[in-house]
Design a protein around this motif. Sequence first.
Motif: not given
Length: 270
Positions: A214-215, A247-254, A256-258, A261-270
């Motif tokens: 995926l990366a 499910v959404i929490d796991i998806a966000i965490e994945r 951000h891990t994998i 650039t998703s951290r800055s683009v898709e969400t601003t979750a902390t």
Amino acid sequence: MNHATVRQRADMLEFLELCAARNIRFVSIWGDEIEKVGEDRALARMQALGLTAVGYNRIGPFDADGLARAERDLERAAQFGCDHVFLFTGGLAPGEKDLPRARRHAEEVIARLLELARGYGVKLALEPLHPMLVGDRTVITTLSQANDLCDRLGAGLGVVIDVHHVWWDPCLAAETARAGDAGRILGFHVNDWLVPTRDMLRDRGMMGDGVIDLAAMEALVRGAGYDGPVEVEIFSKDWAERDPAEVIDIAIERCHTILPTSRSVETTAT
Ligand code: ZN
């Protein structure tokens, strides 16, 4: 986040609340789910929560019923402020064996829909689906084919790159770059390919649980100039049965891990 990922247990209003609570800013929505909760309520909730709809699902299959609803779907997509509407051609008609003819027919329909869509100010998205789905789901199966269609039909038509459908393609890098050069990448869908895949429609994996790099795929899409959101779209019997928030929490965490650039683009979750 695409509502289909959790829609078995969360209606559209709940889905929007779950996303907003996690600082997800972009959603992809479904016409049938809007109808279940009511168009006015759905739109009001989306606006109140400050969410932006990117994708509207969807126009198709290209049979009489699907096309009879097409204009209504375009109008609604515009009303919800969606960037693009997914086209779903459907596969071969009953008794049909002439695939080239079915493809020509699909192109004629897309050309007509494009005229309508331009009038509503929404783009149409071609999402090539995995070739195993050509019999019953689509006649557009590669990014190359989608790019060719866009070249022929012109402005207002773009492509969505879903890892599940195109990861196997030896021409993926070249065709992603081609789509990027033309400025027509409208979306990037993530999930994963499980080995074995037990069901062609409803056995997609959570990011990281399968064999797709995926990366590397994100790097391709970003390298081609796509700077929009990463869309999580997991059609899966297993994930659909789980708690939507989890499910959404796991998806966000994945993500951000994998996905770098998703951290800055898709969400601003902390
Ligand atoms: Zn997709």
